[in-house]
Write a protein that holds these residues in place. Structure first.
Motif, PDB file in Angstrom:
ATOM      1  N   LEU A  78       0.812  -1.421   0.064  1.00 61.83           N
ATOM      2  CA  LEU A  78       0.031  -0.215  -0.210  1.00 61.83           C
ATOM      3  C   LEU A  78       0.794   1.294   0.247  1.00 61.83           C
ATOM      4  CD1 LEU A  78      -2.726  -1.064   2.604  1.00 61.83           C
ATOM      5  CD2 LEU A  78      -3.003  -0.760   0.006  1.00 61.83           C
ATOM      6  N   ALA A  79       2.011   1.122   0.061  1.00 60.15           N
ATOM      7  CA  ALA A  79       3.011   2.326  -0.026  1.00 60.15           C
ATOM      8  C   ALA A  79       2.888   3.130  -1.280  1.00 60.15           C
ATOM      9  CB  ALA A  79       4.617   1.891   0.411  1.00 60.15           C
ATOM     10  N   ASP A  80       2.566   2.238  -2.453  1.00 60.38           N
ATOM     11  CA  ASP A  80       2.556   2.650  -3.860  1.00 60.38           C
ATOM     12  C   ASP A  80       1.342   3.564  -3.665  1.00 60.38           C
ATOM     13  OD1 ASP A  80       1.266   2.414  -6.560  1.00 60.38           O
ATOM     14  OD2 ASP A  80       3.644   2.180  -6.719  1.00 60.38           O
TER      15      ASP A  80
ATOM     16  N   ARG B  39      -4.647   3.879  -4.474  1.00 62.88           N
ATOM     17  CA  ARG B  39      -5.917   4.360  -4.930  1.00 62.88           C
ATOM     18  C   ARG B  39      -6.724   3.296  -5.604  1.00 62.88           C
ATOM     19  NH1 ARG B  39      -4.818   9.197  -9.050  1.00 62.88           N
ATOM     20  NH2 ARG B  39      -6.908   9.239  -9.152  1.00 62.88           N
ATOM     21  N   VAL B  40      -6.220   2.195  -5.995  1.00 58.91           N
ATOM     22  CA  VAL B  40      -6.807   1.187  -6.651  1.00 58.91           C
ATOM     23  C   VAL B  40      -7.598   0.398  -5.626  1.00 58.91           C
ATOM     24  CG1 VAL B  40      -6.614  -1.110  -7.685  1.00 58.91           C
ATOM     25  CG2 VAL B  40      -5.495   0.826  -8.815  1.00 58.91           C
TER      26      VAL B  40
ATOM     27  N   PRO C 181      -3.388  -2.468 -18.158  1.00 54.28           N
ATOM     28  CA  PRO C 181      -2.241  -3.263 -17.935  1.00 54.28           C
ATOM     29  C   PRO C 181      -1.510  -3.301 -16.523  1.00 54.28           C
ATOM     30  CG  PRO C 181      -2.376  -2.911 -20.283  1.00 54.28           C
ATOM     31  CD  PRO C 181      -3.228  -2.289 -19.657  1.00 54.28           C
ATOM     32  N   ALA C 182      -1.545  -1.958 -16.448  1.00 58.21           N
ATOM     33  CA  ALA C 182      -0.679  -1.485 -15.062  1.00 58.21           C
ATOM     34  C   ALA C 182      -1.460  -1.652 -13.895  1.00 58.21           C
ATOM     35  CB  ALA C 182      -0.221  -0.036 -15.199  1.00 58.21           C
ATOM     36  N   VAL C 183      -2.898  -1.260 -14.135  1.00 60.78           N
ATOM     37  CA  VAL C 183      -3.982  -1.689 -12.999  1.00 60.78           C
ATOM     38  C   VAL C 183      -3.766  -3.082 -12.671  1.00 60.78           C
ATOM     39  CG1 VAL C 183      -6.285  -1.530 -12.300  1.00 60.78           C
ATOM     40  CG2 VAL C 183      -5.134   0.468 -13.369  1.00 60.78           C
ATOM     41  N   SER C 184      -3.594  -3.948 -13.618  1.00 56.19           N
ATOM     42  CA  SER C 184      -3.705  -5.604 -13.462  1.00 56.19           C
ATOM     43  C   SER C 184      -2.434  -5.896 -12.572  1.00 56.19           C
ATOM     44  CB  SER C 184      -3.712  -6.281 -14.714  1.00 56.19           C
ATOM     45  OG  SER C 184      -5.060  -6.017 -15.453  1.00 56.19           O
ATOM     46  N   GLN C 185      -1.193  -5.201 -13.012  1.00 56.15           N
ATOM     47  CA  GLN C 185      -0.252  -5.558 -12.346  1.00 56.15           C
ATOM     48  C   GLN C 185      -0.272  -5.055 -10.709  1.00 56.15           C
ATOM     49  OE1 GLN C 185       2.715  -7.379 -13.284  1.00 56.15           O
ATOM     50  NE2 GLN C 185       1.319  -7.816 -14.928  1.00 56.15           N
ATOM     51  N   HIS C 186      -0.882  -3.888 -10.652  1.00 54.58           N
ATOM     52  CA  HIS C 186      -1.167  -3.443  -9.314  1.00 54.58           C
ATOM     53  C   HIS C 186      -2.341  -4.343  -8.439  1.00 54.58           C
ATOM     54  CE1 HIS C 186       1.164   0.277  -9.178  1.00 54.58           C
ATOM     55  NE2 HIS C 186       0.364   0.550 -10.350  1.00 54.58           N
ATOM     56  N   LEU C 187      -3.099  -4.797  -9.080  1.00 53.64           N
ATOM     57  CA  LEU C 187      -3.921  -5.802  -8.478  1.00 53.64           C
ATOM     58  C   LEU C 187      -3.373  -7.196  -8.215  1.00 53.64           C
ATOM     59  CD1 LEU C 187      -7.027  -5.147 -10.715  1.00 53.64           C
ATOM     60  CD2 LEU C 187      -6.953  -4.930  -7.946  1.00 53.64           C
ATOM     61  N   LYS C 188      -2.362  -7.561  -8.997  1.00 51.44           N
ATOM     62  CA  LYS C 188      -1.715  -8.845  -8.671  1.00 51.44           C
ATOM     63  C   LYS C 188      -0.733  -8.510  -7.302  1.00 51.44           C
ATOM     64  CE  LYS C 188       1.787 -11.971 -10.521  1.00 51.44           C
ATOM     65  NZ  LYS C 188       2.224 -12.337  -9.258  1.00 51.44           N
ATOM     66  N   ALA C 189      -0.377  -7.386  -7.332  1.00 50.25           N
ATOM     67  CA  ALA C 189       0.504  -7.080  -6.122  1.00 50.25           C
ATOM     68  C   ALA C 189      -0.274  -7.095  -4.808  1.00 50.25           C
ATOM     69  CB  ALA C 189       1.295  -5.878  -6.264  1.00 50.25           C
ATOM     70  N   LEU C 190      -1.371  -6.558  -5.038  1.00 50.27           N
ATOM     71  CA  LEU C 190      -2.360  -6.617  -3.911  1.00 50.27           C
ATOM     72  C   LEU C 190      -3.038  -8.116  -3.358  1.00 50.27           C
ATOM     73  CD1 LEU C 190      -4.624  -3.417  -5.014  1.00 50.27           C
ATOM     74  CD2 LEU C 190      -3.128  -3.504  -2.678  1.00 50.27           C
TER      75      LEU C 190
END
Length: 116
Positions: free
Chosen positions: A10-12, A17-18, A41-50
């Motif tokens: 969550l530091a990012d 925001r996502v 695709p960037a949002v998908s990568q953020h969701l993967k990290a989450l």
């Protein structure tokens, strides 16, 4: 998931925001990406990290994936944060019990004024 992974994730600011958008309920990647300054695709990568941090889960709905907050992962983070609140309340209680406030008179006498 550990609280450290969740905090690191969550530091990012974009990831945060996502995650905050998921507060409103389950969303597909396209819905989450709308209005963000990053690509789908960037949002998908953020969701993967989450998801890897244990903060979100996903499920298939037809041809799309819908993401939502994982209450178990969020619960672990909250339990960690609550320890600080519990410790602060315990410290306040101890301070209040060992150093009670001085009592003031119910009706203080106004200061006397000299002649002008």
């Amino acid at each position: 998931m550990t609280y450290a992974n969740a905090l690191r994730c969550l530091a990012d600011p974009t990831r945060r925001r996502v995650f905050e958008r998921l507060r409103e309920g389950p969303r597909a990647v396209g819905e989450l990406a709308a209005g963000l300054p990053v690509s789908r695709p960037a949002v998908s990568q953020h969701l993967k990290a989450l998801k890897d941090a244990g903060l979100v889960l996903d499920r298939a709905e037809g041809a799309r994936r819908v993401y939502f907050i994982d209450p178990d992962g969020l619960g672990e983070l909250r339990r960690w944060l609550d320890r600080f609140w519990d410790q602060a309340l315990d410290a306040f209680k101890h301070e209040a019990e060992t150093h009670p406030p001085r009592r003031r008179p119910a009706h203080p006498t106004p200061p006397k004024r000299g002649k002008p």
